[in-house]
Design a protein around this motif. Sequence first.
Motif, PDB file in Angstrom:
ATOM      1  N   ALA A  80       0.830  -1.213   0.000  1.00  0.00           N
ATOM      2  CA  ALA A  80       0.000   0.000   0.000  1.00  0.00           C
ATOM      3  C   ALA A  80       0.858   1.253   0.000  1.00  0.00           C
ATOM      4  O   ALA A  80       0.477   2.280  -0.564  1.00  0.00           O
ATOM      5  CB  ALA A  80      -0.938  -0.012   1.207  1.00  0.00           C
ATOM      6  N   LEU A  81       2.014   1.178   0.617  1.00  0.00           N
ATOM      7  CA  LEU A  81       2.947   2.303   0.641  1.00  0.00           C
ATOM      8  C   LEU A  81       3.612   2.490  -0.721  1.00  0.00           C
ATOM      9  O   LEU A  81       3.761   3.612  -1.214  1.00  0.00           O
ATOM     10  CB  LEU A  81       4.007   2.038   1.716  1.00  0.00           C
ATOM     11  CG  LEU A  81       5.070   3.073   1.957  1.00  0.00           C
ATOM     12  CD1 LEU A  81       4.470   4.267   2.675  1.00  0.00           C
ATOM     13  CD2 LEU A  81       6.179   2.467   2.812  1.00  0.00           C
ATOM     14  N   ALA A  82       3.996   1.376  -1.336  1.00  0.00           N
ATOM     15  CA  ALA A  82       4.747   1.423  -2.600  1.00  0.00           C
ATOM     16  C   ALA A  82       3.869   1.774  -3.804  1.00  0.00           C
ATOM     17  O   ALA A  82       4.307   2.493  -4.703  1.00  0.00           O
ATOM     18  CB  ALA A  82       5.433   0.079  -2.839  1.00  0.00           C
ATOM     19  N   LEU A 130      11.960   5.536  -7.729  1.00  0.00           N
ATOM     20  CA  LEU A 130      12.799   4.563  -7.035  1.00  0.00           C
ATOM     21  C   LEU A 130      13.357   5.152  -5.743  1.00  0.00           C
ATOM     22  O   LEU A 130      13.331   4.505  -4.695  1.00  0.00           O
ATOM     23  CB  LEU A 130      13.938   4.085  -7.945  1.00  0.00           C
ATOM     24  CG  LEU A 130      14.747   2.905  -7.451  1.00  0.00           C
ATOM     25  CD1 LEU A 130      13.866   1.679  -7.257  1.00  0.00           C
ATOM     26  CD2 LEU A 130      15.867   2.589  -8.437  1.00  0.00           C
ATOM     27  N   ARG A 131      13.815   6.385  -5.817  1.00  0.00           N
ATOM     28  CA  ARG A 131      14.291   7.060  -4.600  1.00  0.00           C
ATOM     29  C   ARG A 131      13.164   7.198  -3.575  1.00  0.00           C
ATOM     30  O   ARG A 131      13.350   6.947  -2.390  1.00  0.00           O
ATOM     31  CB  ARG A 131      14.840   8.438  -4.942  1.00  0.00           C
ATOM     32  CG  ARG A 131      16.182   8.416  -5.580  1.00  0.00           C
ATOM     33  CD  ARG A 131      16.706   9.840  -5.767  1.00  0.00           C
ATOM     34  NE  ARG A 131      17.899   9.825  -6.562  1.00  0.00           N
ATOM     35  CZ  ARG A 131      18.096  10.561  -7.653  1.00  0.00           C
ATOM     36  NH1 ARG A 131      17.168  11.407  -8.058  1.00  0.00           N
ATOM     37  NH2 ARG A 131      19.220  10.460  -8.322  1.00  0.00           N
ATOM     38  N   ALA A 167      10.580   5.783   1.434  1.00  0.00           N
ATOM     39  CA  ALA A 167       9.341   5.412   2.128  1.00  0.00           C
ATOM     40  C   ALA A 167       9.513   4.092   2.872  1.00  0.00           C
ATOM     41  O   ALA A 167       9.064   3.957   4.019  1.00  0.00           O
ATOM     42  CB  ALA A 167       8.191   5.319   1.130  1.00  0.00           C
ATOM     43  N   VAL A 168      10.181   3.129   2.251  1.00  0.00           N
ATOM     44  CA  VAL A 168      10.398   1.841   2.897  1.00  0.00           C
ATOM     45  C   VAL A 168      11.289   2.001   4.130  1.00  0.00           C
ATOM     46  O   VAL A 168      11.019   1.435   5.192  1.00  0.00           O
ATOM     47  CB  VAL A 168      10.997   0.816   1.912  1.00  0.00           C
ATOM     48  CG1 VAL A 168      11.490  -0.428   2.639  1.00  0.00           C
ATOM     49  CG2 VAL A 168       9.964   0.438   0.860  1.00  0.00           C
ATOM     50  N   SER A 203      11.665   4.667   5.980  1.00  0.00           N
ATOM     51  CA  SER A 203      10.879   5.345   7.021  1.00  0.00           C
ATOM     52  C   SER A 203       9.891   4.386   7.674  1.00  0.00           C
ATOM     53  O   SER A 203       9.713   4.387   8.893  1.00  0.00           O
ATOM     54  CB  SER A 203      10.127   6.531   6.424  1.00  0.00           C
ATOM     55  OG  SER A 203      11.022   7.470   5.916  1.00  0.00           O
ATOM     56  N   TRP A 204       9.260   3.561   6.867  1.00  0.00           N
ATOM     57  CA  TRP A 204       8.289   2.579   7.352  1.00  0.00           C
ATOM     58  C   TRP A 204       8.966   1.580   8.283  1.00  0.00           C
ATOM     59  O   TRP A 204       8.465   1.281   9.363  1.00  0.00           O
ATOM     60  CB  TRP A 204       7.660   1.891   6.147  1.00  0.00           C
ATOM     61  CG  TRP A 204       6.755   0.748   6.427  1.00  0.00           C
ATOM     62  CD1 TRP A 204       5.482   0.796   6.912  1.00  0.00           C
ATOM     63  CD2 TRP A 204       7.041  -0.640   6.217  1.00  0.00           C
ATOM     64  NE1 TRP A 204       4.965  -0.475   7.005  1.00  0.00           N
ATOM     65  CE2 TRP A 204       5.892  -1.369   6.577  1.00  0.00           C
ATOM     66  CE3 TRP A 204       8.152  -1.323   5.731  1.00  0.00           C
ATOM     67  CZ2 TRP A 204       5.836  -2.754   6.489  1.00  0.00           C
ATOM     68  CZ3 TRP A 204       8.087  -2.703   5.640  1.00  0.00           C
ATOM     69  CH2 TRP A 204       6.939  -3.406   6.012  1.00  0.00           C
ATOM     70  N   LYS A 205      10.131   1.072   7.871  1.00  0.00           N
ATOM     71  CA  LYS A 205      10.863   0.114   8.702  1.00  0.00           C
ATOM     72  C   LYS A 205      11.342   0.772   9.999  1.00  0.00           C
ATOM     73  O   LYS A 205      11.298   0.163  11.057  1.00  0.00           O
ATOM     74  CB  LYS A 205      12.048  -0.462   7.935  1.00  0.00           C
ATOM     75  CG  LYS A 205      11.631  -1.471   6.876  1.00  0.00           C
ATOM     76  CD  LYS A 205      12.779  -1.893   6.015  1.00  0.00           C
ATOM     77  CE  LYS A 205      13.714  -2.830   6.718  1.00  0.00           C
ATOM     78  NZ  LYS A 205      14.797  -3.319   5.846  1.00  0.00           N
ATOM     79  N   HIS A 206      11.774   2.010   9.907  1.00  0.00           N
ATOM     80  CA  HIS A 206      12.251   2.706  11.099  1.00  0.00           C
ATOM     81  C   HIS A 206      11.109   2.894  12.107  1.00  0.00           C
ATOM     82  O   HIS A 206      11.299   2.731  13.306  1.00  0.00           O
ATOM     83  CB  HIS A 206      12.862   4.059  10.725  1.00  0.00           C
ATOM     84  CG  HIS A 206      13.368   4.819  11.903  1.00  0.00           C
ATOM     85  ND1 HIS A 206      14.503   4.456  12.584  1.00  0.00           N
ATOM     86  CD2 HIS A 206      12.866   5.900  12.551  1.00  0.00           C
ATOM     87  CE1 HIS A 206      14.689   5.292  13.596  1.00  0.00           C
ATOM     88  NE2 HIS A 206      13.711   6.171  13.594  1.00  0.00           N
ATOM     89  N   ALA A 207       9.933   3.220  11.610  1.00  0.00           N
ATOM     90  CA  ALA A 207       8.775   3.432  12.489  1.00  0.00           C
ATOM     91  C   ALA A 207       8.374   2.146  13.211  1.00  0.00           C
ATOM     92  O   ALA A 207       7.788   2.198  14.287  1.00  0.00           O
ATOM     93  CB  ALA A 207       7.596   3.978  11.690  1.00  0.00           C
ATOM     94  N   GLN A 208       8.699   0.990  12.632  1.00  0.00           N
ATOM     95  CA  GLN A 208       8.342  -0.295  13.219  1.00  0.00           C
ATOM     96  C   GLN A 208       9.580  -1.067  13.670  1.00  0.00           C
ATOM     97  O   GLN A 208       9.577  -2.290  13.738  1.00  0.00           O
ATOM     98  CB  GLN A 208       7.568  -1.119  12.198  1.00  0.00           C
ATOM     99  CG  GLN A 208       6.306  -0.428  11.735  1.00  0.00           C
ATOM    100  CD  GLN A 208       5.552  -1.260  10.735  1.00  0.00           C
ATOM    101  OE1 GLN A 208       5.220  -2.400  10.999  1.00  0.00           O
ATOM    102  NE2 GLN A 208       5.273  -0.680   9.593  1.00  0.00           N
ATOM    103  N   GLN A 209      10.620  -0.341  13.977  1.00  0.00           N
ATOM    104  CA  GLN A 209      11.923  -0.933  14.279  1.00  0.00           C
ATOM    105  C   GLN A 209      11.866  -1.979  15.398  1.00  0.00           C
ATOM    106  O   GLN A 209      12.425  -3.064  15.261  1.00  0.00           O
ATOM    107  CB  GLN A 209      12.912   0.166  14.643  1.00  0.00           C
ATOM    108  CG  GLN A 209      14.306  -0.332  14.928  1.00  0.00           C
ATOM    109  CD  GLN A 209      15.270   0.817  15.181  1.00  0.00           C
ATOM    110  OE1 GLN A 209      14.963   1.960  14.886  1.00  0.00           O
ATOM    111  NE2 GLN A 209      16.408   0.505  15.724  1.00  0.00           N
ATOM    112  N   ASP A 210      11.187  -1.685  16.492  1.00  0.00           N
ATOM    113  CA  ASP A 210      11.130  -2.639  17.604  1.00  0.00           C
ATOM    114  C   ASP A 210      10.506  -3.961  17.171  1.00  0.00           C
ATOM    115  O   ASP A 210      10.977  -5.041  17.537  1.00  0.00           O
ATOM    116  CB  ASP A 210      10.344  -2.065  18.786  1.00  0.00           C
ATOM    117  CG  ASP A 210      11.066  -0.908  19.460  1.00  0.00           C
ATOM    118  OD1 ASP A 210      12.286  -0.769  19.267  1.00  0.00           O
ATOM    119  OD2 ASP A 210      10.395  -0.143  20.170  1.00  0.00           O
ATOM    120  N   PHE A 211       9.448  -3.864  16.391  1.00  0.00           N
ATOM    121  CA  PHE A 211       8.771  -5.070  15.900  1.00  0.00           C
ATOM    122  C   PHE A 211       9.712  -5.891  15.026  1.00  0.00           C
ATOM    123  O   PHE A 211       9.898  -7.087  15.241  1.00  0.00           O
ATOM    124  CB  PHE A 211       7.506  -4.669  15.125  1.00  0.00           C
ATOM    125  CG  PHE A 211       6.809  -5.819  14.465  1.00  0.00           C
ATOM    126  CD1 PHE A 211       6.057  -6.711  15.215  1.00  0.00           C
ATOM    127  CD2 PHE A 211       6.887  -5.989  13.099  1.00  0.00           C
ATOM    128  CE1 PHE A 211       5.399  -7.768  14.611  1.00  0.00           C
ATOM    129  CE2 PHE A 211       6.229  -7.051  12.481  1.00  0.00           C
ATOM    130  CZ  PHE A 211       5.483  -7.945  13.241  1.00  0.00           C
TER     131      PHE A 211
END
Length: 194
Positions: free
Chosen positions: A71-73, A88-89, A94-95, A97-105
């Motif tokens: 949905a993000l891509a 591409l950039r 976006a990916v 940022s998305w991974k960073h926001a869910q880093q603990d998970f």
Amino acid sequence: MARVVKAHGVRRAELLDAAQFLVATKGYAQMTVHDVLAHCSIAKGTFYHYFDSKQSLLEAMLERRLGELEALARPIIEASGTGALAKLRGFFFAVASWKHAQQDFFVSLVPILMSDDNAQVVHRARAMLVARVRPLLGRLLVQGRSEGLGLDFEPGDAADLLLSLFETPQRALAALLQRERAPERVRAAMLRRC
């Protein structure tokens, strides 16, 4: 106590929310089905109506995350009037940022996903990633070829290469986390990067 009936999708989402919270706070290995039941205040039978096991819950959590990734891509890659390189950039930003926001998970799952016990779940998650994101990246690479970006290889092969960039940091992190000799500063740096 009166039984609370919720729509199937609502209850399933509630279970997934609880599991994601517990994975991020306790870790997947420490989380039990009982923890999920207690968090949602439901009976054991209700859990097994939605998931066969803790492993199937893990697979559903991964599928949900991959749905978020798709949905993000999709709007980035399907944006009209934007060049392939900018898309591409935007996609990789976006990916990240998305991974960073869910880093603990994600960090709590890395060692679990690298365990032999979950090899089938990882294989199915990889297949879901390929099914959801590969076509989008392939489309982006076709656009790049038409814009003269010098992409002389097959878009599907290039999409596979880009998808492998998702997995490499997690494998390196898992290996590092499993080594007790790794200095804390190195471990912390790897956690920030993934």
